[in-house]
Design a protein around this motif. Structure first.
Motif, PDB file in Angstrom:
ATOM      1  N   SER A  20      -0.113  -3.422  -7.625  1.00  0.00           N
ATOM      2  CA  SER A  20       0.813  -4.550  -7.521  1.00  0.00           C
ATOM      3  C   SER A  20       1.980  -4.277  -8.451  1.00  0.00           C
ATOM      4  O   SER A  20       1.786  -3.884  -9.600  1.00  0.00           O
ATOM      5  N   LYS A  26       3.778  -6.089  -1.421  1.00  0.00           N
ATOM      6  CA  LYS A  26       2.488  -5.429  -1.563  1.00  0.00           C
ATOM      7  C   LYS A  26       1.818  -5.269  -0.206  1.00  0.00           C
ATOM      8  O   LYS A  26       1.366  -6.237   0.403  1.00  0.00           O
ATOM      9  N   SER A  29      -3.425  -3.462   0.003  1.00  0.00           N
ATOM     10  CA  SER A  29      -4.819  -3.886  -0.157  1.00  0.00           C
ATOM     11  C   SER A  29      -5.424  -4.575   1.058  1.00  0.00           C
ATOM     12  O   SER A  29      -6.506  -5.162   0.962  1.00  0.00           O
ATOM     13  N   ARG A 314       7.922   2.994  -2.836  1.00  0.00           N
ATOM     14  CA  ARG A 314       8.003   2.233  -4.089  1.00  0.00           C
ATOM     15  C   ARG A 314       9.451   2.090  -4.544  1.00  0.00           C
ATOM     16  O   ARG A 314       9.849   1.055  -5.078  1.00  0.00           O
ATOM     17  N   ILE A 319       4.934  -1.434  -1.701  1.00  0.00           N
ATOM     18  CA  ILE A 319       3.756  -0.792  -2.283  1.00  0.00           C
ATOM     19  C   ILE A 319       2.759  -0.486  -1.179  1.00  0.00           C
ATOM     20  O   ILE A 319       2.253  -1.394  -0.508  1.00  0.00           O
TER      21      ILE A 319
END
Length: 352
Positions: A20, A26, A29, A314, A319
């Motif tokens: 993160s 983000k 995940s 990035r 991300i």
């Protein structure tokens, strides 16, 4: 002098969560971008008022509701602190030191970790070129020491799902003494022509279990709750391995509320599936290689360029999840987040 600890722990890699970065999108995940459904948030708030009390150690109300939801007896269900915890409980329940745990690779990176934690031997079988599990090679790898096989479908991080026909042929080849765990963390996102229903397989065979979670489609990643369905001869020993009270009262209440929200959940997963198709189509138009995916992410098998691609994203405040030397997994976010990622991916192609 320091206390003695296991001498093999240095060889066990740590699980690396998605990163993160403040101000960045983000997509690392496989979380849902929306918070819990309103009805679920209300259930969490109400349960919080009783947080001074221990939760039901058996998660009985949740197990009963799951049994009703799935159409199976409650004795065939157990709940756990996310499906990954149940994976570890399963290894502990069926493996003695030196026993083998087989899985495709690349697949869920926790498999080799939890195998080693239980003193079992992880056996990784390379995936096919399209990122799908090589079930024939997995079946051929079974030895007298094999006790457990993980079949991740849809496969994390590559995305392809096993078809019901192929799974049936595979299971017919596996000795009944070997447990086959169908890891279906992304089950709710499948829209394939011949989908696997792990619960049905687990109820029809003596050596199959299905593992599912509320972390992905249901949006409860922060509460940690999942469940396992299978024959009683496996459910009972797996349940014995649970850390007492590990499924919190908030998690139990939230999961029950999720099961009541069928139409709302379907609308959310349909929206993710639509975006999944759009993102993959756009990447293919850029000449990126992207396997067919039935999960809430896409996989770019970039090989040695994976780290460069991840760093490039990035720099553009996106991300992703990099597996150095192998590829990059990108979760499906909101349309605006996906557009930001696609812009970065397009510039990477132009730059290189």
């Amino acid at each position: 002098m320091s206390p003695d600890v296991r001498s093999d722990l240095d060889a066990i890699p740590a699980y690396i969560p998605g990163a993160s970065v403040p101000g960045a999108v983000k997509l690392a995940s496989n979380e849902t971008t929306a918070g819990p459904l309103p009805s679920v948030a209300t259930a969490i708030a109400e349960a919080a008022m009783g947080a001074n009390r221990y939760p039901d150690i058996t998660a009985g109300a949740l197990v009963d509701r799951l049994a009703d939801f799935l159409g199976v007896p409650a004795e065939n269900v157990t709940a756990g602190c996310g499906s990954v915890a149940l994976c570890q409980q399963l290894v502990q329940a069926v493996c003695a030191p030196g026993d083998e745990v087989i899985f495709g690779w690349r697949s869920f990176e926790a498999y080799p970790i939890i195998a080693r934690i239980a003193h079992a031997v992880p056996v990784a079988i390379p995936n096919r070129g399209d990122g799908s599990l090589d079930l024939d090679a997995i079946a051929a790898a079974v030895t007298a020491r094999t006790r457990l096989i993980f079949v991740c479908t849809p496969n994390n991080p590559t995305g392809p799902a096993v078809s019901r026909a192929d799974l049936g042929k595979f299971l017919d080849r596996i000795p009944e003494r070997v447990t086959v765990a169908l890891d279906e963390a992304y089950y709710e996102y499948m829209r394939s022509d011949d989908p696997v229903n792990g619960v049905a397989e687990a109820m029809a065979r003596p050596n199959v279990v299905s593992l599912r979670t509320f972390s992905k489609a249901y949006g409860l990643a922060g509460l940690r709750v999942g469940y396992l369905v299978g024959p009683v001869s496996l459910v009972v020993p797996v349940a014995k391995m649970v850390v007492p009270f590990s499924v919190s009262s908030l998690a139990q209440a939230a999961a029950i509320a999720c099961l009541e929200a069928g139409d709302e959940l379907r609308a959310r997963t349909d929206a993710v599936v639509d975006e999944r198709s759009r993102v993959r189509r756009s990447l293919l138009e850029m000449r990126h290689e992207v396997p067919d995916t039935q999960a809430n992410f896409v996989w770019l098998p970039l090989g040695e360029s994976a780290t460069d691609f991840d760093s490039h994203c990035r720099e553009h405040l996106v991300i992703t999840r990099c597996f150095a030397g192998d590829g990059v997994r990108v979760s499906i976010g909101d349309p605006e987040e996906n557009d930001q990622f696609l812009a970065a991916a397009r510039e990477f192609v132009t730059r290189t």
